[in-house]
Every structure is written in structure tokens, then in C-alpha cells.
Scaffold this motif. Structure first.
Motif, short mmCIF file in Angstrom:
data_model
loop_
_atom_site.label_atom_id
_atom_site.label_comp_id
_atom_site.label_asym_id
_atom_site.label_seq_id
_atom_site.Cartn_x
_atom_site.Cartn_y
_atom_site.Cartn_z
N THR A 187 0.83 -1.21 0.00
CA THR A 187 0.00 0.00 0.00
C THR A 187 0.86 1.25 0.00
OG1 THR A 187 -1.78 -1.14 1.18
CG2 THR A 187 -1.79 1.25 1.26
N LEU A 188 1.93 1.24 0.81
CA LEU A 188 2.82 2.39 0.85
C LEU A 188 3.48 2.62 -0.51
CD1 LEU A 188 4.19 4.57 2.56
CD2 LEU A 188 5.94 2.90 3.18
N LEU A 189 3.93 1.56 -1.14
CA LEU A 189 4.54 1.67 -2.46
C LEU A 189 3.53 2.13 -3.50
CD1 LEU A 189 7.08 1.18 -4.19
CD2 LEU A 189 6.30 -1.17 -4.51
N PHE A 190 2.35 1.56 -3.44
CA PHE A 190 1.28 1.90 -4.39
C PHE A 190 0.89 3.37 -4.24
CE2 PHE A 190 -0.98 -0.09 -7.57
CZ PHE A 190 -2.34 0.17 -7.53
N GLN A 191 0.69 3.82 -3.00
CA GLN A 191 0.29 5.20 -2.75
C GLN A 191 1.40 6.18 -3.14
OE1 GLN A 191 -2.56 6.56 -1.75
NE2 GLN A 191 -3.69 4.67 -1.37
N THR A 192 2.65 5.80 -2.91
CA THR A 192 3.76 6.68 -3.31
C THR A 192 3.74 6.90 -4.81
OG1 THR A 192 5.15 5.93 -1.47
CG2 THR A 192 6.26 6.96 -3.33
N GLY A 193 3.60 5.82 -5.57
CA GLY A 193 3.53 5.96 -7.02
C GLY A 193 2.34 6.79 -7.47
N ALA A 194 1.19 6.58 -6.81
CA ALA A 194 -0.02 7.31 -7.21
C ALA A 194 0.11 8.80 -6.95
CB ALA A 194 -1.23 6.75 -6.45
N TRP A 195 0.65 9.19 -5.79
CA TRP A 195 0.76 10.62 -5.49
C TRP A 195 1.92 11.27 -6.23
CZ3 TRP A 195 -3.21 13.02 -3.90
CH2 TRP A 195 -4.17 12.37 -3.11
N TRP A 196 2.94 10.52 -6.52
CA TRP A 196 4.04 11.03 -7.34
C TRP A 196 3.53 11.37 -8.73
CZ3 TRP A 196 9.20 7.92 -8.40
CH2 TRP A 196 10.21 8.83 -8.73
N TRP A 197 2.81 10.42 -9.31
CA TRP A 197 2.24 10.61 -10.64
C TRP A 197 1.17 11.72 -10.64
CZ3 TRP A 197 -2.93 9.55 -11.93
CH2 TRP A 197 -3.25 9.65 -13.29
N SER A 198 0.35 11.77 -9.59
CA SER A 198 -0.73 12.77 -9.52
C SER A 198 -0.18 14.19 -9.57
CB SER A 198 -1.54 12.58 -8.23
OG SER A 198 -2.25 11.36 -8.25
N GLN A 199 0.87 14.45 -8.79
CA GLN A 199 1.44 15.80 -8.80
C GLN A 199 1.99 16.15 -10.18
OE1 GLN A 199 3.80 16.88 -5.03
NE2 GLN A 199 3.82 14.65 -5.03
N HIS A 200 2.70 15.22 -10.79
CA HIS A 200 3.29 15.49 -12.11
C HIS A 200 2.21 15.72 -13.15
CE1 HIS A 200 5.62 14.70 -15.83
NE2 HIS A 200 6.60 15.23 -15.13
N LEU A 201 1.15 14.93 -13.10
CA LEU A 201 0.07 15.06 -14.08
C LEU A 201 -0.66 16.38 -13.92
CD1 LEU A 201 -1.74 13.51 -16.28
CD2 LEU A 201 -3.27 13.09 -14.34
N LEU A 202 -1.08 16.70 -12.69
CA LEU A 202 -1.90 17.88 -12.47
C LEU A 202 -1.12 19.18 -12.58
CD1 LEU A 202 -4.17 16.61 -9.55
CD2 LEU A 202 -4.73 16.81 -11.98
N LEU A 203 0.18 19.13 -12.40
CA LEU A 203 1.01 20.31 -12.61
C LEU A 203 1.47 20.42 -14.06
CD1 LEU A 203 3.17 20.36 -9.36
CD2 LEU A 203 1.29 21.89 -9.97
N GLY A 204 1.03 19.50 -14.89
CA GLY A 204 1.33 19.58 -16.31
C GLY A 204 2.79 19.48 -16.66
N GLY A 205 3.57 18.82 -15.81
CA GLY A 205 4.99 18.67 -16.10
C GLY A 205 5.82 19.89 -15.78
N LEU A 206 5.24 20.89 -15.11
CA LEU A 206 6.01 22.10 -14.76
C LEU A 206 7.11 21.79 -13.76
CD1 LEU A 206 3.22 24.82 -14.52
CD2 LEU A 206 5.05 24.68 -16.21
N ILE A 207 6.90 20.78 -12.91
CA ILE A 207 7.90 20.37 -11.94
C ILE A 207 8.42 19.00 -12.37
CG2 ILE A 207 8.41 19.93 -9.51
CD1 ILE A 207 7.58 22.76 -10.03
N ARG A 208 9.74 18.85 -12.40
CA ARG A 208 10.33 17.58 -12.79
C ARG A 208 10.01 16.49 -11.77
NH1 ARG A 208 15.37 18.04 -11.94
NH2 ARG A 208 16.04 16.29 -13.27
N TRP A 209 10.21 15.23 -12.16
CA TRP A 209 9.86 14.10 -11.31
C TRP A 209 10.61 14.08 -9.98
CZ3 TRP A 209 5.84 10.89 -11.92
CH2 TRP A 209 5.25 10.78 -13.18
#
Length: 301
Positions: A187-209
Motif C-alpha cells: 500500500t505504501l509503495l502503491f500510494q507513493t507511485g499514485a501521489w508522485w504521478w498525480s502531482q506530475h500530471l496535475l502540474l502539467g509537467g512544470l515540476i520535474r519528477w
């Protein structure tokens, strides 16, 4: 005598205030990260942002969940029920009410009442959650509104991804049948990936990974801890509310839990952004300068 005591109290009060100011200055000098994180939280307005996000989840995302369940195949609906039951550890009246809501007996009525046009409207309304989350991420990273051009398709992708995440939460939380010893790290690994991806997607790539990783880790840890607590608290609270107030009581319990969850998400993302922009991590992650005016727009593709 009374005047002497008042004078002594005034003198002690001034000394205490001066000592508090000196302590604050020493703390800020030795641990500037505490000051920076606090200031960032004040700028984001954590509780206001989290409450709005929770309200949007309850008013728009939850109805979308019912619509998806009414149109989805029986296997998907059963998996959704299993995931919700596993996530909250539902028993007794709460579990019975969950079965009644998703038993499939009223799916034809829901389809006829909602229809294709209504389903589209519910989906469009659910993007309010995506927009609220986008505003939270933008404020956390101090990105001005004028500097963002987010493609609308990202809102729909984010909503669809979290619907899929909800469906598979049950097996992941249960460690695919092997128990919590595997379910918690998964769950911790899954949630980390989900929130990492969520920030990158919703910020439109303005912030690097890389700079987004601290926020993803903190948010995932908070959400995972709350999910474990929910398995203990939610069954008791929901059953008590159902017994005392009926189905109306469960509404307040769920909304309260959503607010707590959204506060944890807001704190995690904001703290992660502030930490990533501290000098030590900033040099290693390539984070943008705090307050930098990112005037360029995000790619639309």
C-alpha cells in the motif's frame, strides 16, 4: 504592596516575552526548515484547501462512484464492494448497508434515471476534485495561476485513474491474500507511485519528477497510516451512527473521515514541496527556486 506585585508581574511578563522571542530566533536560525514549512502551510491555507477538497470528493466523486457501479459489469462492482469493505474493515450494519447500495438490484433504475447524458454530467462534475487537487499542488509549489495551462484531459485521466485505484485497493491492502505484513508495504509503495504521478500530471509537467518525490512519500505514509486507523475506527463509528441516527449519521462520519484524509494529503504535499526546495535537497533533486515565476505554460499534449 499591590503596586509592587503588579510591577513584578509586568517585569516577569516582559522577560518571558523576550525569552520566547530569543528562543524563536535561535530556532529559526538553527532549523530554518521549520519556519519555511510553516510559512508554506500558511500560504497554502491547509485546512481551507483540505475542506474544499473533501467537499468536492463527497459531492461529486462519490456520486460518480455510484454511477460507475451501476454501469460496470457485476465482477467490477463486486470487486469495488470488496475493496471498500477491506479498506474500512466494515462489519455489521455498515457492511449490510454497503451491500444494499451495491447489490445491483437497482442498477436498471439508476441507468434509466441517469442515462448517458446524466452520466456525462456527473463525470464533468467530478473533475471539480481534479481542479481542487491541482490548485492545492500549485499553491504548494508556489506556481502562479497565470503560469499554468493545464490540458483538460488531465482532469479526466486523474479521475479515471483514482477510480481504478479504488477498485484494486482491496487486494493490495490485503497483500493479495497474504495479510497485512505484505499489504502495508504494498500500500505504501502503491500510494507513493499514485501521489508522485498525480502531482506530475496535475502540474502539467512544470515540476520535474525528482522534486515531487518527497511530497509523494510523505503523503503516501500519511494515507497508509490513516487507512490502518480507518480499519479500527470506521466500523465502530459507522455502526454507532447508523444505530443512533440512521443513514444520515453515516454521511457525517464519511465526510469527517474525508476531511481528515484531505488534511493529511494537503500537509504531505505542501511539506514535501517545502522540503524539496530546501538547499540540501534542492541541489540534489534539481528543485525550482521558491517563489520563482514560472511563466512558461505546461505542454498541452
Amino acid at each position: 504592596m499591590a503596586s509592587d506585585r503588579r510591577a513584578r508581574w509586568r517585569s516577569r511578563s516582559r522577560e518571558l516575552v523576550a525569552s520566547a522571542k530569543r528562543l524563536q530566533e535561535r530556532t529559526e536560525a538553527r532549523f530554518p526548515v521549520i519556519t519555511n514549512v510553516t510559512e508554506r502551510m500558511l500560504l497554502v491555507n491547509i485546512f481551507d484547501s483540505a475542506t474544499r477538497l473533501a467537499a468536492q470528493c463527497f459531492l461529486t466523486a462519490v456520486p460518480l462512484l455510484f454511477v460507475v457501479a451501476s454501469f460496470a459489469p457485476a465482477s467490477v462492482r463486486d470487486q469495488m464492494v470488496s475493496s471498500v469493505r477491506t479498506m474500512f474493515g466494515l462489519t455489521g450494519q455498515a457492511d449490510d448497508q454497503l451491500k444494499d447500495v451495491f447489490d445491483g438490484s437497482g442498477e436498471d433504475d439508476v441507468r434509466n434515471a441517469v442515462g448517458a447524458a446524466g452520466a456525462v454530467i456527473v463525470l464533468l462534475s467530478a473533475t471539480a476534485v481534479s481542479r481542487a487537487m491541482q490548485r492545492l499542488c500549485r499553491r504548494a509549489w508556489q506556481i502562479p495561476r497565470a503560469g499554468t495551462r493545464i490540458a483538460i484531459w488531465r482532469w479526466f485521466v486523474w479521475i479515471a485513474a483514482w477510480m481504478l485505484l479504488l477498485i484494486v485497493q482491496g487486494p493490495v491492502r490485503d497483500g493479495f491474500g497474504l495479510g497485512l505484513w505484505l499489504g502495508i508495504p504494498l500500500t505504501l509503495l502503491f500510494q507513493t507511485g499514485a501521489w508522485w504521478w498525480s502531482q506530475h500530471l496535475l502540474l502539467g509537467g512544470l515540476i520535474r519528477w525528482p522534486p515531487l518525490l518527497p511530497g509523494a512519500l510523505l503523503t503516501a505514509a500519511a494515507v497508509t497510516a490513516l487507512s490502518l486507523g480507518a480499519r479500527v475506527y470506521m466500523p465502530i463509528a459507522l455502526n454507532r451512527a447508523l444505530t443512533t441516527y440512521g443513514s444520515t449519521g453515516s454521511v457525517f462520519v464519511i465526510l469527517s473521515w474525508l476531511i481528515v484524509l484531505c488534511v493529511a494529503v494537503a500537509i504531505g504535499i505542501t511539506t514535501g514541496a517545502a522540503l524539496a526546495q530546501e538547499p540540501y535537497l534542492s541541489r540534489r533533486l534539481g528543485s525550482p527556486v521558491p517563489g520563482e515565476q514560472r511563466a512558461r505554460g505546461a505542454p498541452e499534449g
